[in-house]
Write an enzyme that holds these catalytic residues in place. Structure first.
Site, PDB file in Angstrom:
ATOM      1  N   ASP A 142      46.832  62.616  31.824  1.00 54.98           N
ATOM      2  CA  ASP A 142      46.295  61.835  33.330  1.00 54.98           C
ATOM      3  C   ASP A 142      45.153  61.511  34.041  1.00 54.98           C
ATOM      4  OD1 ASP A 142      47.500  60.470  34.879  1.00 54.98           O
ATOM      5  OD2 ASP A 142      49.125  61.221  36.207  1.00 54.98           O
ATOM      6  N   HIS A 166      48.648  58.322  32.682  1.00 53.54           N
ATOM      7  CA  HIS A 166      50.021  57.510  33.760  1.00 53.54           C
ATOM      8  C   HIS A 166      49.842  56.776  34.853  1.00 53.54           C
ATOM      9  CE1 HIS A 166      52.973  61.190  31.742  1.00 53.54           C
ATOM     10  NE2 HIS A 166      51.767  62.027  31.531  1.00 53.54           N
ATOM     11  N   ASP A 373      52.266  50.311  40.005  1.00 57.92           N
ATOM     12  CA  ASP A 373      52.427  50.804  39.058  1.00 57.92           C
ATOM     13  C   ASP A 373      52.710  51.554  38.122  1.00 57.92           C
ATOM     14  OD1 ASP A 373      53.762  53.885  39.957  1.00 57.92           O
ATOM     15  OD2 ASP A 373      56.112  53.096  41.036  1.00 57.92           O
ATOM     16  N   ALA A 379      63.304  53.363  38.740  1.00 58.51           N
ATOM     17  CA  ALA A 379      63.905  52.035  38.415  1.00 58.51           C
ATOM     18  C   ALA A 379      64.633  52.059  36.891  1.00 58.51           C
ATOM     19  CB  ALA A 379      63.165  51.063  37.709  1.00 58.51           C
ATOM     20  N   ASP A 501      17.862  45.572   9.409  1.00 53.72           N
ATOM     21  CA  ASP A 501      18.173  45.598  10.936  1.00 53.72           C
ATOM     22  C   ASP A 501      19.743  46.472  10.890  1.00 53.72           C
ATOM     23  OD1 ASP A 501      17.249  43.752  12.495  1.00 53.72           O
ATOM     24  OD2 ASP A 501      17.403  42.147  10.847  1.00 53.72           O
TER      25      ASP A 501
END
Length: 751
Positions: A142, A166, A373, A379, A501
């Site tokens: 997180d 998260h 969220d 839920a 290149d």
């Protein structure tokens, strides 16, 4: 599997002092609830903050906490009140949280809190290093620890590191507001695998990486120059069986009976959230107020059970939010309430597990309408508890869970009319339809539960690490470099085929700006002086440009990917008879795409056309390039020309021409003792394909290639060539020394 080292801001167990003793209790939050329910089934250790303040001088108490948590497979990171104020309340929740949830007007950009955020991430890194074993799988969690993966990578370069995000990852247009955006992205890219809840978050992350750091990606893989990092979506599951089984337990059934007795025959609408402005609780209450006002027939027949779990009480914005919710609840209850009916039952506290499951089971409707969220596990928990299949879930389309729970009634939480219509539809939905919808969602949630989620992530992490190891085996290590230099030194006939290149020089915004610098010219001149060497520069550039840059050097040149070839001290010639009549048909198409793509331009060569999009907005340029390529493939199907995609270019040229065919003019000429071929893009794959097995073919970057080896960045090319030159210098010095010694002996001889 190896030991799993989980790292997150909070431990799944919180420690507090009670009557002089240490008291342990389960932490709240999606991660602690989800992963905390089973992590002990692994050989694992969880590193995080234990939830209490311990002064530096309290070494004895620290040792007690460490020992107590060790029995729970946990290891603490001790943070001071100052850390919590500026790291957690400050940068995490006043900067990252609002910005990532699209509340950019709430975002505070404070250098001091950023400094503390960096320092606390370093504290977590130190804590991990205290307990890490060589073979640990490290899983960082997180937004609190977005810098940690790279910090760990620097200290543990061979570690298997995963990161899971998260909360939502915002679009580039929002993320770019963050002053420390580069540091955040680079921190995350220290992981081997980065996980998100939805594809939308993955897409936003990849877009930011490309636009801010310039790293390309394909099929979810980011090529950073030194490593390849995988990204993917892993929608977090729940401990399905825990919720489903609890619904039928005696304590929960008893609680359900009490709830039903309290509410009678009224329909129960449940709203359960942390107290947070991202959850849209005031909008939910306003919609409920409007429903009762416009449809008075619902008065006395429905009740809204509003549970707001206290969160970040020390942050001023949350205090304002609580006051607003209190006022709305009071207004609704005062406006519609009667002696035997309270419209809104308001609970501002944390509910015990059994009470929560009982409310899930008793509620006829779950109203889950966050404004934004990451996932929203509530839920999923509601659906899991509906063992008889009844109940209706109203879910915000802004929640990550909406992508999985499509059978719910999906609403825009900002559309009050739509929310009211959804509540009415839910209250009137036939039981048969409720069961059909819920059974479909339940099967999905049972299959992809929390254990499946963890197993899926860790399996993919292992795969990502295996790919890293496999590709690292092809990287030119110091040992391979030394072997290459040794074989170069012993070679009497050497062929060096060098792309220009992206190989000898870095890419430039405009081709004319990529002029060879002094270092590049010096290297080529020194290589060409060695009598054993045949040096060939292979380029997509036109012959006039190559002549201007390298015509005076004793080297071979290949222009326009093989259209023109020039031997040492020779003249330009065309190995194949070519036509440019097709240009008149193709050029207008390139002009059309150039006009539609700011920053794009056309380069015309003798027998090819090149559409450049390096200076365009990255996403637009990539999409236009794809569309252009499709159009050109259709147009050129009856022409003797091919469409070739290079590094930020689309090139149209004759199909008989490529770098490999041109290079064969040199490769087939001698039995070379040593061949070195270096290139960076897809045009060089034709070159690598014709190299003999023993040749040192090297691709710049870590992309899959026909080359034997990979060199991490373009910056490594000239130093590698200089090592080869040093061998020639050393050999020349020895030869000159031997010559001088021989001359002295001869001059000293009689007569």
């Amino acid at each position: 599997m190896n030991r799993l080292l989980i790292v997150s801001n909070r431990l799944p167990i919180s420690v507090s002092r009670q009557n002089g003793d240490l008291h342990l209790q389960r932490s709240v939050g999606g991660l602690a609830t989800g992963v905390g329910s089973f992590y002990k089934s692994y050989e694992s250790l969880w590193v995080g903050w234990p939830g209490m303040n311990v002064q530096r001088k309290q070494k004895e108490e620290k040792d007690r906490i460490i020992e107590t948590l060790r029995r729970e497979q946990c290891h603490p990171v001790f943070l001071s009140p100052y850390d919590i104020k500026h790291y957690y309340d400050g940068f995490c929740n006043n900067t990252l949280w609002p910005l990532f949830h699209y509340f950019n007007h709430y975002t505070n950009y404070d250098q001091k809190t950023w400094n503390v955020y960096q320092r606390v991430n370093e504290k977590f890194c130190d804590a991990v290093m205290e307990v890490a074993r060589p073979d640990d799988v490290i899983w960082v969690h997180d937004y609190h620890l977005m810098l940690l993966p790279q910090m760990l990578r620097e200290r543990l370069p061979d570690a298997e590191i995963g990161y899971f995000h998260h909360i939502p990852f915002p679009s580039f247009e929002l993320f770019r507001h963050l002053p420390w955006r580069k540091e955040i992205l680079e921190g995350m890219l220290g992981a081997d695998l980065i996980g998100f809840h939805t594809y939308g978050y993955v897409r936003h992350f990849l877009s930011s990486v490309r636009r801010i750091l310039g790293y390309e990606h394909s099929f979810g893989e980011v090529r950073t120059g030194t490593r390849v990092v995988r990204t993917d979506l892993f929608p977090m599951g729940i401990d399905y069986r825990r919720f489903a089984d609890a619904a039928g337990s005696n304590p929960v059934q008893g609680e359900i009976t009490r709830i039903r007795q309290k509410y009678g025959k009224r329909k129960i609408i449940l709203s359960f959230d942390r107290l947070d402005y991202t959850k849209g609780i005031p909008l939910r209450l306003e919609a409920f107020d409007t429903l009762l006002e416009k449809k008075p027939e619902y008065q006395g027949k429905i009740s809204l059970v509003l549970v707001a779990v206290p969160s970040r009480a020390g942050v001023g914005r949350y205090q304002v939010l609580k006051k607003r919710i209190d006022e709305l609840v009071g207004r609704i209850n005062g406006k519609y309430g009667t002696t035997d009916w309270i419209p809104v039952r308001y609970f501002y506290n944390f509910l015990p597990f059994e009470t929560l499951v009982a409310f899930y089971s008793a509620a006829d409707v779950a109203l889950v309408t966050p404004l934004r969220d990451g996932m929203n596990l509530m839920a999923k928990e509601y659906i899991a508890t509906r063992t008889d299949g009844t109940g209706v879930l109203i879910l915000s389309e802004m929640a990550g869970a909406a992508e999985e729970l499509g059978e719910a009634i999906i609403v825009n939480p900002n559309d009050q009319d739509a929310v009211i219509e959804a509540i009415e539809a839910a209250l009137a939905m036939p039981e048969k339809e409720q069961v059909e919808r819920n059974r479909a969602m339940q099967k999905r949630l049972m299959r992809y539960d929390i254990e499946h989620w963890v197993g899926d992530f860790l399996t993919r992490l292992g795969d990502a690490r295996a790919i890293q190891v496999e590709r690292s085996e092809q990287v030119v290590t110091p040992a391979i470099r030394d072997q290459l230099v040794d074989e170069y030194a012993s070679g009497k006939n050497r062929l060096l085929l060098l792309d220009y290149d992206g190989t000898l020089v870095p890419f430039a915004a405009k081709p004319r700006m990529a002029v060879p610098g002094e270092a590049t010219r010096e290297v080529l001149e020194e290589l060409s002086r060695a009598p054993q060497n045949e040096v060939v520069v292979i380029s997509g550039r036109d012959r006039h440009t190559l002549d201007a840059w390298f015509g005076a050097m004793d080297i071979g040149l290949i222009a326009e990917h093989g259209v023109w070839v020039k031997e040492r001290s020779g003249e330009w010639r065309m190995p194949e008879a070519l036509s440019d009549e097709w240009k008149g048909e193709i050029y207008p198409i390139l002009e059309l795409y150039t006009d539609r793509t700011p920053g794009a331009f056309i380069e015309e060569k003798d027998y090819s056309l090149v559409w450049h999009y390096r200076r365009t907005e990255p996403m637009l340029g990539a999409q236009r390039a794809k569309d252009l390529k499709d159009d050109l493939l259709h147009l050129t199907s009856n022409l003797n020309v091919g469409v070739m995609e290079g590094n930020k270019v689309i090139e149209i040229k004759n199909t008989v021409v490529n770098k490999g065919r041109a290079a064969l003019n040199w490769v087939s000429r001698h039995a070379w003792d040593f061949i070195l071929a270096i290139g960076d893009d897809r045009t060089d794959e034709d070159l690598f394909a014709v190299m003999p097995p023993e040749a040192y073919s090297i691709k710049i970057g870590l992309a899959p290639s026909k080359a034997r080896f990979n060199l991490i960045t373009q910056r490594d090319v000239v130093p590698l060539l200089r090592r080869c030159i040093a061998c020639d210098r050393g050999a020349t010095g020895k030869k000159e020394k031997r010559g001088r010694e021989k001359g002295l002996i001869e001059s000293a001889a009689p007569g």
